[in-house]
Design a protein around this motif. Structure first.
Motif, PDB file in Angstrom:
ATOM      1  N   ASP A 274       0.834  -1.206   0.000  1.00  0.00           N
ATOM      2  CA  ASP A 274       0.000   0.000   0.000  1.00  0.00           C
ATOM      3  C   ASP A 274       0.869   1.256   0.000  1.00  0.00           C
ATOM      4  OD1 ASP A 274      -2.092  -1.735   0.169  1.00  0.00           O
ATOM      5  OD2 ASP A 274      -2.608  -1.279   2.252  1.00  0.00           O
ATOM      6  N   TYR A 275       0.361   2.318  -0.622  1.00  0.00           N
ATOM      7  CA  TYR A 275       1.065   3.599  -0.607  1.00  0.00           C
ATOM      8  C   TYR A 275       0.042   4.718  -0.669  1.00  0.00           C
ATOM      9  CZ  TYR A 275       0.317   3.901  -5.701  1.00  0.00           C
ATOM     10  OH  TYR A 275      -0.240   3.975  -6.953  1.00  0.00           O
ATOM     11  N   THR A 276       0.504   5.938  -0.561  1.00  0.00           N
ATOM     12  CA  THR A 276      -0.398   7.093  -0.545  1.00  0.00           C
ATOM     13  C   THR A 276       0.017   8.104  -1.599  1.00  0.00           C
ATOM     14  OG1 THR A 276       0.928   8.293   1.098  1.00  0.00           O
ATOM     15  CG2 THR A 276      -0.813   6.818   1.932  1.00  0.00           C
ATOM     16  N   ARG A 277      -0.955   8.923  -1.969  1.00  0.00           N
ATOM     17  CA  ARG A 277      -0.703  10.104  -2.798  1.00  0.00           C
ATOM     18  C   ARG A 277      -1.276  11.312  -2.081  1.00  0.00           C
ATOM     19  NH1 ARG A 277      -1.904   6.811  -7.785  1.00  0.00           N
ATOM     20  NH2 ARG A 277      -4.088   7.376  -7.493  1.00  0.00           N
ATOM     21  N   THR A 296      -2.660  -4.972  -4.125  1.00  0.00           N
ATOM     22  CA  THR A 296      -2.625  -6.426  -3.959  1.00  0.00           C
ATOM     23  C   THR A 296      -1.987  -7.043  -5.196  1.00  0.00           C
ATOM     24  OG1 THR A 296      -4.867  -6.624  -4.886  1.00  0.00           O
ATOM     25  CG2 THR A 296      -4.677  -6.505  -2.489  1.00  0.00           C
ATOM     26  N   GLU A 297      -1.436  -8.210  -5.041  1.00  0.00           N
ATOM     27  CA  GLU A 297      -0.831  -8.919  -6.160  1.00  0.00           C
ATOM     28  C   GLU A 297      -1.340 -10.352  -6.189  1.00  0.00           C
ATOM     29  OE1 GLU A 297       3.381  -6.676  -7.045  1.00  0.00           O
ATOM     30  OE2 GLU A 297       3.420  -8.511  -5.871  1.00  0.00           O
ATOM     31  N   TYR A 342      -2.704  -5.189  -8.699  1.00  0.00           N
ATOM     32  CA  TYR A 342      -3.972  -4.461  -8.652  1.00  0.00           C
ATOM     33  C   TYR A 342      -3.831  -3.276  -7.699  1.00  0.00           C
ATOM     34  CZ  TYR A 342      -5.851  -8.808 -10.613  1.00  0.00           C
ATOM     35  OH  TYR A 342      -6.097  -9.906 -11.395  1.00  0.00           O
ATOM     36  N   GLU A 343      -4.349  -2.137  -8.095  1.00  0.00           N
ATOM     37  CA  GLU A 343      -4.399  -0.954  -7.238  1.00  0.00           C
ATOM     38  C   GLU A 343      -5.856  -0.543  -7.073  1.00  0.00           C
ATOM     39  OE1 GLU A 343      -1.813   2.106  -8.609  1.00  0.00           O
ATOM     40  OE2 GLU A 343       0.018   0.929  -8.251  1.00  0.00           O
ATOM     41  N   ASN A 344      -6.298  -0.594  -5.814  1.00  0.00           N
ATOM     42  CA  ASN A 344      -7.713  -0.333  -5.506  1.00  0.00           C
ATOM     43  C   ASN A 344      -8.625  -1.205  -6.352  1.00  0.00           C
ATOM     44  OD1 ASN A 344      -7.069   1.528  -3.548  1.00  0.00           O
ATOM     45  ND2 ASN A 344      -7.287   3.297  -4.883  1.00  0.00           N
TER      46      ASN A 344
END
Length: 496
Positions: A274-277, A296-297, A342-344
């Motif tokens: 997970d990361y943030t913007r 997730t992967e 996958y991102e979100n």
């Protein structure tokens, strides 16, 4: 301060009036003497005391109110003390009476007597007990030297009421509790204001003052700390922030100086990839918008065939240019792994993630013959011995087709009997026989063809014949010392 009402003519006692002991005995002695005189006078007048009494004493009607219980008395007493003695009413040391005992009676007089009683008073947690005939809570507090303000809290017999109601309370009370308001100052950022409160703790005072608090605001002293008069309460406000996470937006306030610290305060965890913007290491700013990207992967598995190889083995017991499959080939299975990111919940990337041979291939084994057998072919010129034959595609050429060039690759003159071929299949200077053409020697070559199995039959310009068909070519004896037993391409072979 609660002020008392203006004085009126109510004869209800407000303070005790005590009768000296010597005066009480004197009044009793006077009353006994008067009664004896009246009885003696009545006896001398022939037993008619009632007529004499009517002629000399006029009874009057008065009322005596003892602690709210009132009764009517017919009396000839002259003073308040006389009528009380007549009615056997005694006064305690702290009881209150509306008039002095020496005050004269008059018809219709109402005498008020308030019996003293114990009243418990608790002021700011400190208890005391007073013995008083007063019934009104305001009067009792005044007697005890206790004042009230509009910001105070008051309980009368365990019933809370406004301070302004104390003066008008309709019934007597046995317990009074007072909590005086104290003044505290609230410093909320750039704003400062003072309040009067009866709250027990800092948090209760802020609640009463309608001061909103957010989860991450810092209050000093702590909200659980007790209040004291003159206390300064400081509020360090958290910064407003919007966090988009897991399909929703959260409006919150944070104290953290970085986005990572702000997320921790909001109870939002970053796990795995997970990361943030903006990035979680960036400093926070009031009103900023932060997006949390859940990563997730997944690993996908696919299969690919592994081609088998063909190995060749020479077999001297097999004729030249014959083949035999000794072991059939079988393709292997390769498991190929792909990492999908996958991102979100949305696929954003695919990357190879290794592979594993699930099944090894089985190679094909082919035996090829190396035994040379000399055979004979009939030709117009008679039988010819040959040791090898191919099925090839035959064409023809002559010097004019080459722009007049009549010199072959090995230096011979181009004419009938000169044959061009792929030297990897039929080496230079090999004698050959081609049905319909005759004998010749491989003395030339040519450009790349779709198959290495070809010959170009040479002619002079005068005797040129066009060729364009498959024919058999025979390699004539003698057998060369070096033989390529395994040609680069197996087809076309004889019979094609």
């Amino acid at each position: 301060m609660i002020e008392p009402p203006p004085s009126d003519q109510d004869t209800q006692p407000t303070h005790p009036v005590r009768l000296p002991a010597r005066r009480r005995w004197l009044l009793v002695l006077i009353a006994i003497t008067a009664i004896s005189l009246m009885l003696t006078t009545a006896w001398w007048f022939g037993g008619r005391p009632s007529q004499f009494a009517v002629a000399t004493i006029n009874p009057m009607t008065v009322e005596i109110d003892v602690a709210g219980e009132r009764h009517i008395v017919q009396t000839t007493a002259k003073t308040i003390g006389d009528v009380l003695a007549q009615e056997n009413i005694t006064l305690g040391s702290d009881d209150a009476i509306s008039d002095p005992l020496t005050a004269p009676l008059r018809t219709g007089h109402i005498i008020y007597i308030n019996r003293a009683r114990d009243v418990d008073i608790i002021v700011d947690g400190e208890a005391q007990r007073v013995h008083t005939p007063l019934t009104n809570p305001y009067d009792i507090l005044q007697q005890a030297g206790i004042s009230l303000s509009d910001a105070d809290r008051v309980w009368l017999d365990d019933t809370e009421t406004e301070p302004g109601n104390v003066l008008l309370w309709p019934v007597s009370v046995l317990s009074i509790e007072v909590k005086h308001a104290i003044q505290v100052t609230i410093v909320d950022g750039d704003e400062t204001h003072a309040i009067e409160t009866t709250a027990e703790t800092v948090g209760e005072a802020l609640f009463e003052a309608d001061v909103p608090l957010y989860l991450t605001d810092i209050v000093s002293p702590d909200v659980s700390e007790p209040l004291s008069d003159g206390l300064m309460i400081h509020i360090d406000r958290a910064q407003p922030m919007t966090i988009a996470v897991d399909g929703t937006e959260i409006e919150t306030r944070v104290q953290g100086l970085t986005i990572s610290a702000a997320l921790a305060e909001a109870g939002i965890a970053l796990t795995g990839l997970d990361y943030t913007r903006p990035a979680e290491t960036e400093p926070t700013e009031p009103g900023m918008h932060v997006e949390v990207i859940r990563v997730t992967e997944d690993q996908e598995t696919s299969t690919e065939p592994i081609p088998y190889e063909t190995t060749y083995i020479a077999d001297a017991n097999m004729d030249l240019d014959t083949r035999e499959v000794r072991q059939g080939g079988q393709a292997g299975v390769l498991e190929v792994y792909t990492r999908v990111r996958y991102e979100n919940g949305v696929e954003v990337a695919r990357e190879p993630d290794g592979s594993v041979v699930a099944q090894e291939p089985v190679n094909e084994v082919v035996a090829y013959g190396t035994r040379i057998v000399v055979r004979t072919v009939d030709t117009p010129e008679g039988p010819r011995e040959y040791w090898r034959t191919f099925r090839v595609y035959a064409t023809s050429y002559h010097p004019a087709a080459l722009g007049g060039d009549d010199v072959t690759a090995i230096g011979m003159k181009l004419q009938k009997g000169v044959v061009g071929a792929n030297p990897d299949i039929i080496p230079f200077r090999t004698n050959v026989y081609v049905p319909g053409y005759g004998t010749g020697i491989i003395a030339d070559t040519g450009g790349a063809r779709s198959s290495p199995y070809w010959v170009d039959l040479g002619y002079s310009d005068e005797d040129w014949v066009s060729w364009s068909r498959y024919v058999d070519v025979y390699l004539l004896t003698p057998v060369p010392a070096e033989i390529d037993y395994f040609l680069p391409t197996w087809t076309p072979l004889r019979g094609h």
